[in-house]
Design a protein around this motif. Structure first.
Motif, PDB file in Angstrom:
ATOM      1  N   ASN A   3      26.531 -24.896  49.329  1.00 45.24           N
ATOM      2  CA  ASN A   3      27.195 -24.856  48.032  1.00 45.24           C
ATOM      3  C   ASN A   3      28.160 -23.712  47.915  1.00 45.24           C
ATOM      4  OD1 ASN A   3      25.661 -26.977  47.388  1.00 45.24           O
ATOM      5  ND2 ASN A   3      24.407 -25.961  45.852  1.00 45.24           N
ATOM      6  N   PRO A  83      29.579 -32.770  36.199  1.00 39.83           N
ATOM      7  CA  PRO A  83      28.158 -32.445  36.365  1.00 39.83           C
ATOM      8  C   PRO A  83      27.764 -31.302  35.433  1.00 39.83           C
ATOM      9  CG  PRO A  83      29.443 -31.629  38.213  1.00 39.83           C
ATOM     10  CD  PRO A  83      30.354 -32.501  37.410  1.00 39.83           C
ATOM     11  N   ARG A  84      26.489 -31.176  35.170  1.00 38.23           N
ATOM     12  CA  ARG A  84      26.014 -30.226  34.164  1.00 38.23           C
ATOM     13  C   ARG A  84      26.483 -28.804  34.432  1.00 38.23           C
ATOM     14  NH1 ARG A  84      19.816 -30.451  32.458  1.00 38.23           N
ATOM     15  NH2 ARG A  84      20.641 -32.469  31.716  1.00 38.23           N
ATOM     16  N   SER A  85      26.483 -28.385  35.693  1.00 39.16           N
ATOM     17  CA  SER A  85      26.844 -26.997  36.006  1.00 39.16           C
ATOM     18  C   SER A  85      28.299 -26.672  35.670  1.00 39.16           C
ATOM     19  CB  SER A  85      26.597 -26.707  37.488  1.00 39.16           C
ATOM     20  OG  SER A  85      27.443 -27.510  38.311  1.00 39.16           O
ATOM     21  N   GLN A  87      30.027 -28.363  33.098  1.00 41.30           N
ATOM     22  CA  GLN A  87      30.318 -28.709  31.713  1.00 41.30           C
ATOM     23  C   GLN A  87      30.503 -27.450  30.875  1.00 41.30           C
ATOM     24  OE1 GLN A  87      27.238 -31.345  30.272  1.00 41.30           O
ATOM     25  NE2 GLN A  87      27.703 -32.919  31.805  1.00 41.30           N
ATOM     26  N   SER A 118      31.296 -26.419  44.122  1.00 41.24           N
ATOM     27  CA  SER A 118      30.076 -25.728  43.690  1.00 41.24           C
ATOM     28  C   SER A 118      29.051 -26.694  43.112  1.00 41.24           C
ATOM     29  CB  SER A 118      30.421 -24.658  42.651  1.00 41.24           C
ATOM     30  OG  SER A 118      30.870 -25.251  41.440  1.00 41.24           O
ATOM     31  N   ALA A 119      29.483 -27.895  42.767  1.00 42.84           N
ATOM     32  CA  ALA A 119      28.567 -28.897  42.211  1.00 42.84           C
ATOM     33  C   ALA A 119      27.902 -29.735  43.297  1.00 42.84           C
ATOM     34  CB  ALA A 119      29.313 -29.814  41.241  1.00 42.84           C
ATOM     35  N   GLY A 121      25.326 -31.099  45.522  1.00 35.93           N
ATOM     36  CA  GLY A 121      23.888 -31.096  45.255  1.00 35.93           C
ATOM     37  C   GLY A 121      23.628 -31.847  43.969  1.00 35.93           C
ATOM     38  N   GLU A 122      24.489 -31.619  42.989  1.00 32.92           N
ATOM     39  CA  GLU A 122      24.461 -32.432  41.775  1.00 32.92           C
ATOM     40  C   GLU A 122      25.235 -33.732  41.987  1.00 32.92           C
ATOM     41  OE1 GLU A 122      24.811 -30.196  37.847  1.00 32.92           O
ATOM     42  OE2 GLU A 122      25.790 -28.809  39.231  1.00 32.92           O
ATOM     43  N   GLU A 123      26.293 -33.643  42.783  1.00 32.51           N
ATOM     44  CA  GLU A 123      27.102 -34.822  43.086  1.00 32.51           C
ATOM     45  C   GLU A 123      27.227 -34.960  44.601  1.00 32.51           C
ATOM     46  OE1 GLU A 123      30.181 -35.508  39.447  1.00 32.51           O
ATOM     47  OE2 GLU A 123      30.836 -34.116  40.993  1.00 32.51           O
ATOM     48  N   GLU A 124      27.398 -36.185  45.045  1.00 33.29           N
ATOM     49  CA  GLU A 124      27.594 -36.429  46.465  1.00 33.29           C
ATOM     50  C   GLU A 124      28.984 -35.958  46.891  1.00 33.29           C
ATOM     51  OE1 GLU A 124      26.912 -40.510  47.230  1.00 33.29           O
ATOM     52  OE2 GLU A 124      24.758 -40.436  46.777  1.00 33.29           O
TER      53      GLU A 124
END
Length: 373
Positions: A3, A83-85, A87, A118-119, A121-124
């Motif tokens: 990441n 992704p949440r991180s 937002q 950086s996202a 892990g949350e997104e492919e």
């Protein structure tokens, strides 16, 4: 893929913390990543020497086509359903173009890539790729848009390839530092492999833009470790060697930051030494004025006065608090009464911000006392 690929030599900085405080603190002086609200507008450079011009990028470019690569048709701007991180955050980085709509590669372009990456892990990976490509093409005219996408392809390939190098040399350094020192020969080998890898993936100007400042700090950190590990040098000789290295650096923001940090390190060291010897406020002011100038010296003197005032009130508070607790222990009053009086004492002696410091400050004072004993 990790990441965070900001520095191929993070292991160097991490170990350098153990060896020398001065090396660790330079992290605070690395150039900050200022956020840019790129969903509204992107910055362009107005530079007469290079021919770059300021172009209104507020609206998506009419000439930007949507590629079918990586199924990016699901995005219009790349900012949908973040992704949440990410937002509630501003898009970090920049896309700079010149008056001919050619891409001007900057470190800010790398920050832009890293913002979305950086996202991971949350997104492919495929989703992030589609998001970045859509973002670039919806905010950038051609041919700069395609040039930026090409560099992003190169950057992705580079991050995948460098993971093996980081793992290899990270393990070697962990083994080497069990003895308490950093193996600089291993560091040099790692730098050579990374440099070769960058040349395989990027043009020379991209390497300079993406990694130039980072390399300056890495080189500085390594040299500071080398100096600190030289047992043949006295403390004064080591300090002179550090200053000499900084003086020979090219004149740029990195050099200015490191020179400022060197002054700060000396300021902290000399302040502690003078205070231990009972220096007066005037003596401390004169020393600080020579190192950091009169305005900063005056501010530091004011901080000293505020700290001394807080210490005085804290000591008063501790004495009265202990008296109230002792009375409660002797059952002269209940624990509830004692705590009420302690709370009233805190409100009398400290403001809201200072009261939040009390528990941590008390623990710090206890640690200092324990160390002294």
């Amino acid at each position: 893929m990790s990441n965070n690929r900001r520095s191929p030599f993070l292991i160097v900085a991490a170990i350098a913390v153990i060896i020398a405080i001065t090396v660790a603190v330079i992290v605070w002086f690395k150039p900050s990543n200022n956020s840019v609200n790129a969903s509204e507008s992107l910055s362009t450079t107005d530079n007469n020497d290079t021919g770059n011009s300021s172009i209104d990028m507020t609206q998506p470019s009419n000439g930007a086509g949507m590629s079918s690569n990586q199924n990016n048709t699901e995005f219009a701007t790349g900012l949908e359903n973040l992704p949440r991180s990410l937002q509630g955050t501003d898009v970090d980085g920049e896309i700079i173009i010149d008056e001919n709509k050619q891409l001007v590669v900057t470190e800010g372009l790398r920050r832009l890539f890293d913002y979305f990456l950086s996202a991971l892990g949350e997104e492919e990976e495929a989703v992030i790729y589609a998001r970045v490509e859509s973002y670039i093409r919806s905010h950038t005219p051609e041919p700069a848009a395609s040039q930026a996408v090409t560099i992003f392809d190169q950057y992705i390939a580079y991050l995948k390839a460098i993971a093996d190098i980081e793992k290899k040399y990270g393990n070697l350094q962990l083994q080497a530092t069990k003895s308490g020192s950093l193996d600089l020969n291993v560091v040099a080998q790692q730098k050579q492999e990374v440099a070769k890898l960058r040349q395989q993936h990027f043009a020379k100007e991209t390497i300079t833009a993406f990694f130039g400042t980072e390399d300056d700090y890495d080189d500085y950190s390594i040299e500071m470790v080398r100096i600190n590990q030289d047992n043949q040098l006295s403390d004064s000789q080591k300090e002179a060697a550090r200053q000499d290295y900084i003086s020979r650096m090219p004149d740029n923001s990195t050099k200015a930051n490191l020179a400022q940090q060197a002054n700060l390190n000396e300021l902290i060291s000399r302040t502690e030494q003078m205070q231990a010897k009972g220096a007066t406020a005037e003596e401390l002011y004169n020393m600080r004025r020579e190192l950091v100038g009169a305005p900063a010296a005056a501010r530091l003197q004011q901080v000293d006065q505020e700290d001394a005032n807080f210490d005085q009130r804290f000591n008063q508070y501790q004495v009265q608090k202990q008296r109230l607790l002792s009375q409660s222990a002797d059952k002269a009053q209940t624990n509830k009464q004692a705590q009420t009086q302690i709370n009233q004492l805190e409100q009398q002696l400290f403001n809201d911000t200072e009261r939040k410091r009390l528990s941590g400050y008390a623990a710090l004072q206890q640690q200092k006392t324990a160390n002294a004993n």
